[in-house]
Design a protein around this motif. Sequence first.
Motif, PDB file in Angstrom:
ATOM      1  N   ASP A   7      20.327   5.541 -34.394  1.00  0.00           N
ATOM      2  CA  ASP A   7      19.678   5.199 -33.117  1.00  0.00           C
ATOM      3  C   ASP A   7      20.287   3.942 -32.482  1.00  0.00           C
ATOM      4  N   GLY A   8      21.245   3.311 -33.157  1.00  0.00           N
ATOM      5  CA  GLY A   8      21.885   2.124 -32.630  1.00  0.00           C
ATOM      6  C   GLY A   8      21.225   0.823 -33.034  1.00  0.00           C
ATOM      7  N   GLU A   9      20.166   0.939 -33.823  1.00  0.00           N
ATOM      8  CA  GLU A   9      19.489  -0.269 -34.290  1.00  0.00           C
ATOM      9  C   GLU A   9      20.280  -0.899 -35.425  1.00  0.00           C
ATOM     10  N   MET A  10      20.426  -2.237 -35.355  1.00  0.00           N
ATOM     11  CA  MET A  10      21.155  -2.938 -36.406  1.00  0.00           C
ATOM     12  C   MET A  10      20.324  -2.954 -37.680  1.00  0.00           C
ATOM     13  N   THR A  11      20.963  -2.504 -38.785  1.00  0.00           N
ATOM     14  CA  THR A  11      20.264  -2.465 -40.064  1.00  0.00           C
ATOM     15  C   THR A  11      20.720  -3.561 -41.006  1.00  0.00           C
ATOM     16  N   GLU A  12      21.948  -3.988 -40.827  1.00  0.00           N
ATOM     17  CA  GLU A  12      22.468  -4.996 -41.764  1.00  0.00           C
ATOM     18  C   GLU A  12      23.586  -5.797 -41.080  1.00  0.00           C
ATOM     19  N   GLU A  13      23.661  -7.039 -41.426  1.00  0.00           N
ATOM     20  CA  GLU A  13      24.721  -7.908 -40.924  1.00  0.00           C
ATOM     21  C   GLU A  13      25.298  -8.671 -42.107  1.00  0.00           C
ATOM     22  N   ILE A  14      26.607  -8.599 -42.270  1.00  0.00           N
ATOM     23  CA  ILE A  14      27.280  -9.327 -43.358  1.00  0.00           C
ATOM     24  C   ILE A  14      28.299 -10.272 -42.712  1.00  0.00           C
ATOM     25  N   LYS A  15      28.181 -11.534 -43.060  1.00  0.00           N
ATOM     26  CA  LYS A  15      29.121 -12.530 -42.547  1.00  0.00           C
ATOM     27  C   LYS A  15      29.985 -13.046 -43.690  1.00  0.00           C
ATOM     28  N   ARG A  16      31.278 -13.075 -43.433  1.00  0.00           N
ATOM     29  CA  ARG A  16      32.220 -13.683 -44.379  1.00  0.00           C
ATOM     30  C   ARG A  16      32.852 -14.858 -43.638  1.00  0.00           C
ATOM     31  N   LYS A  65      32.569 -10.571 -39.403  1.00  0.00           N
ATOM     32  CA  LYS A  65      31.158 -10.289 -39.191  1.00  0.00           C
ATOM     33  C   LYS A  65      31.035  -8.768 -39.101  1.00  0.00           C
ATOM     34  N   LEU A  66      30.377  -8.195 -40.095  1.00  0.00           N
ATOM     35  CA  LEU A  66      30.194  -6.745 -40.135  1.00  0.00           C
ATOM     36  C   LEU A  66      28.772  -6.407 -39.711  1.00  0.00           C
ATOM     37  N   LEU A  67      28.666  -5.493 -38.777  1.00  0.00           N
ATOM     38  CA  LEU A  67      27.353  -5.049 -38.300  1.00  0.00           C
ATOM     39  C   LEU A  67      27.185  -3.572 -38.639  1.00  0.00           C
ATOM     40  N   PHE A  68      26.074  -3.249 -39.274  1.00  0.00           N
ATOM     41  CA  PHE A  68      25.765  -1.853 -39.610  1.00  0.00           C
ATOM     42  C   PHE A  68      24.603  -1.401 -38.743  1.00  0.00           C
ATOM     43  N   ARG A  69      24.755  -0.223 -38.163  1.00  0.00           N
ATOM     44  CA  ARG A  69      23.713   0.322 -37.286  1.00  0.00           C
ATOM     45  C   ARG A  69      23.296   1.708 -37.778  1.00  0.00           C
ATOM     46  N   ASP A  70      22.056   2.031 -37.508  1.00  0.00           N
ATOM     47  CA  ASP A  70      21.579   3.372 -37.846  1.00  0.00           C
ATOM     48  C   ASP A  70      21.937   4.321 -36.697  1.00  0.00           C
TER      49      ASP A  70
END
Length: 176
Positions: A22-31, A15-20
Amino acid sequence: EASFEKELRGKSGEKLLFRDPDGEMTEEIKRPDKRGNNIWLTLDKKLQKTASVSLEKNVKAARAEGEAQSKLNAESNVGEDCSAGAVVMLDVRDFSVLAAASCPTYDLNKYSLYGDYYSSLANDENSPMFNRAFDGEFACGSVFKPCVALAALENGAIDESTQFFCDKFYDYYPSN
């Protein structure tokens, strides 16, 4: 298990979480995880027990018979030295192993608990830790005899009442 580790293990999911900034989550990729493969054992528990018990019994019987024959006939090499053996039973349809036993053997429950037990096994002249069923190297003579007999039966060269005498010698150039 070690030889099939890659097949059995599979792969963990991610589970990859991308944040900007400011710490806000921008994208989530689940494998998703990938399950490992299954392996089915072909051993038959009852047949394995029968093979182990029967092998031990027959090694002892061969030794006892050999000792009796050597005393009776004053001959040696008639089985009195029989102290070990192996048996492997295969399914004739796919050659999977149904049972395999080696004699002598040892108690795996005692193997790591008692230092003296391991020492006694290591020093035993009959090498109980050597698995003859899987690690032994044997000439194919005796195990090949059923193949020859089957071919002879199928071709009518012998029948079920045919007997052969074996004097333990093969004369490549018969004198008669």
